[in-house]
Design an enzyme around this catalytic site. Structure first.
Site, PDB file in Angstrom:
ATOM      1  N   CYS A  79       0.831  -1.203   0.000  1.00 43.03           N
ATOM      2  CA  CYS A  79       0.000   0.000   0.000  1.00 43.03           C
ATOM      3  C   CYS A  79       0.873   1.263   0.000  1.00 43.03           C
ATOM      4  O   CYS A  79       1.474   1.585  -1.011  1.00 43.03           O
ATOM      5  CB  CYS A  79      -0.976  -0.038   1.176  1.00 43.03           C
ATOM      6  SG  CYS A  79      -2.396   1.081   0.970  1.00 43.03           S
ATOM      7  N   HIS A 167      -3.793  -5.340   0.639  1.00 44.05           N
ATOM      8  CA  HIS A 167      -3.249  -5.824   1.926  1.00 44.05           C
ATOM      9  C   HIS A 167      -3.346  -7.349   1.993  1.00 44.05           C
ATOM     10  O   HIS A 167      -4.421  -7.896   2.267  1.00 44.05           O
ATOM     11  CB  HIS A 167      -4.010  -5.204   3.099  1.00 44.05           C
ATOM     12  CG  HIS A 167      -3.711  -3.758   3.311  1.00 44.05           C
ATOM     13  ND1 HIS A 167      -2.705  -3.309   4.130  1.00 44.05           N
ATOM     14  CD2 HIS A 167      -4.274  -2.644   2.772  1.00 44.05           C
ATOM     15  CE1 HIS A 167      -2.663  -1.992   4.114  1.00 44.05           C
ATOM     16  NE2 HIS A 167      -3.619  -1.555   3.287  1.00 44.05           N
ATOM     17  N   GLU A 169      -2.180  -9.260   4.243  1.00 41.80           N
ATOM     18  CA  GLU A 169      -2.165  -9.736   5.627  1.00 41.80           C
ATOM     19  C   GLU A 169      -3.549  -9.873   6.237  1.00 41.80           C
ATOM     20  O   GLU A 169      -3.707 -10.547   7.261  1.00 41.80           O
ATOM     21  CB  GLU A 169      -1.303  -8.812   6.502  1.00 41.80           C
ATOM     22  CG  GLU A 169      -1.864  -7.427   6.751  1.00 41.80           C
ATOM     23  CD  GLU A 169      -1.550  -6.407   5.661  1.00 41.80           C
ATOM     24  OE1 GLU A 169      -1.717  -5.210   5.909  1.00 41.80           O
ATOM     25  OE2 GLU A 169      -1.147  -6.824   4.543  1.00 41.80           O
TER      26      GLU A 169
END
Length: 509
Positions: A79, A167, A169
């Site tokens: 990001c 993202h 994660e």
């Protein structure tokens, strides 16, 4: 030395989650502020740049020094990190016409690129950004796109340098772990050898070397962190660990006796200190929550210090500090605003001249529980719900008396035991009973009563940062309410808290 991944933090709410995902791959990683990059050695196999609440276009946007990283070891920007790498090389980053937040799907994946190999067309990813990379530098190649974002991911030609706009994660990126494994294992070459067993073996060896024949004193609370820290130190130095368990009179019903027996059964050298009267006297007439916390904390330090001074030649203070505490204390913006007082990392009183040893300061909470199970700690300690340091002192709203503590202990005991009996305890992140500073009219038999109100609280959460109220079955709540009112003298009304965090907190004070 342990091979590792270095994560540079630009202030993203997801930074700790990146670290937890990397560790799920059995690879050790550390988080450091972008402006405090440690000296890199051969054990650092790769670097990840986190997201950020900043825009790369902001005047005060974070700017890391990547001169010892870029082109030398694998680098992944997530990001903000991806946008920074692109802009720093001459790319164009502009505000998004439509802010992309939430689920998106990849409609292009370069299967020849190691970072996104084995990911599938249509793979769901999580976006959270207000800027978009409109133009890439000439030596950057697009490796992933969505319908709305052409530059969903890129690689720099001739380098193991990558950027992704989404993202990986977060749970909503369904193949996020595939991407992280591609980077951490295949690109960085990490061996996936960091396991609970290897941590225990390495940590016990290091503690033995660090402490030698020195004595260590540690304050036990009955909670997960201090208990696991004690077991690791016990394995390293045995009887040279002196544990002190203080009964502040604000523990759960029969908890002091139950926990201290368990500690002794595990072979720990532990002394129990009955300080109930001292704490209650110090708290007499005090209603303000922050003042109560300070009194409880200061009284604990006084009692602990007196007991520690009865020991001869103690050199070290053991603490159950865990990694999120450490990260918070060195975050790029400094510690977050104080909502309520917590212990300080290494918060050692000036009059206790001891060195600090923190066996768990590289572990997240879920990892601490795993290590505790490996060390043989009983389930009622390892799997217990979070319990505040000030104990029932902040679950009694208003002033604290021995009678109020006794009432709340009985209520709490019925509530928790009922959750266990109905197999609901493990489905709840935290359950609490709160004694309210109000009384209400009731009827028992043919008599009018005017007695106390208790609130029951149960929340679901993954990390305690946000929480939703638990939708416990009505039949269960009815049975618990009935049992509390029938068995606990002084209570004639039970209510259930259905507020979430935010805007409410988990505890009431």
């Amino acid at each position: 030395m342990q091979e590792s991944i270095l994560i540079l933090d630009f202030g993203s709410q997801y930074t700790q989650l990146i670290a937890r995902r990397v560790r799920e791959l059995n690879v050790y990683c550390e988080i450091h502020p972008f402006n405090k990059i440690p000296n890199l050695d051969a054990n650092v196999k790769g670097v990840i740049l986190s997201g950020s609440p900043f825009s790369v276009r902001d005047k005060d946007a974070p700017v890391p020094d990547l001169s010892d990283i870029r082109g030398k070891i694998p680098l992944l920007g997530v990001c903000y990190g991806a946008q920074y790498l692109a802009q720093a090389d001459g790319g164009l980053v502009e505000p998004s016409k439509i802010r992309e937040y939430g689920r998106a799907r990849l409609n292009f994946i370069d299967q020849d690129c190691m970072l996104v190999k084995s990911m599938h067309h249509g793979s769901q990813v999580w976006m959270s950004h207000g800027d978009t990379i409109l133009n890439l530098p000439s030596d950057f190649e697009i490796i992933a796109s969505t319908n709305d974002v052409q530059v969903g991911g890129y690689q720099v030609k001739g380098e193991q340098t990558y950027g992704i706009q989404f993202h990986p994660e977060v749970y909503h990126s369904t193949e996020g772990m595939t991407l992280l494994k591609n980077f951490v294992v295949d690109i960085c070459g990490c061996e996936q050898s960091w396991t609970p067993d290897s941590f225990i073996e390495t940590q016990v060896k290091q503690l033995s070397e660090q402490l030698g024949s020195n004595k260590v004193v540690l304050g036990l609370s009955g909670g997960v962190d201090s208990s696991v820290a004690a077991m690791l130190l016990h394995k390293a130095i045995g009887k040279n660990l002196y544990c002190i368990f203080v009964d502040n009179g604000l523990l759960r019903k029969n908890e002091f006796e139950k926990v201290i027996h368990s500690y002794r059964d595990l072979g720990l050298n532990v002394k129990g200190v009955d300080a109930k009267s001292r704490f209650l006297n110090a708290l007499k007439g005090v209603s303000e929550p922050e003042q109560k916390r300070k009194i409880i904390g200061n009284t604990f330090i006084e009692v602990f210090d007196e007991e520690a001074h009865l020991l001869q030649d103690v050199k070290w203070l053991g603490q159950g500090t865990i990694y999120p505490d450490v990260i918070e204390s060195v975050s790029i913006n400094g510690p977050s605003a104080t909502i309520k007082s917590h212990h300080n990392v290494g918060g050692l009183p000036d009059f206790m001249k001891l060195k600090v040893v923190e066996p768990l300061n590289t572990l997240f909470k879920d990892e601490v529980r795993i290590i505790g199970r490996q060390l043989g700690l009983p389930a009622f300690i390892i799997d217990r719900h979070p319990f505040p340091g000030p104990g029932l002192g902040i679950r009694i709203l208003g002033d604290i008396t021995a009678e109020k503590v006794s009432i709340l202990q009985d209520v709490d005991d019925i509530y928790v035991e009922s959750l266990i009996k109905h197999q609901l305890y493990d489905k709840v992140w935290q359950a609490a009973a709160i004694l309210l500073p109000v009384q209400s009219v009731g009827v028992m038999g043919d008599e009018r009563t005017y007695e106390n109100v208790v609130a029951l609280r149960a929340v679901s959460s993954t990390d305690g940062m946000t929480a939703d109220w638990s939708h416990l079955p009505y039949e269960f709540l009815a049975a618990v309410s009935n049992e509390i009112i029938n068995k606990v003298k002084g209570v004639n009304r039970v209510v259930y808290d259905i507020s979430s965090k935010p805007p409410a907190t988990i505890e009431w004070e």
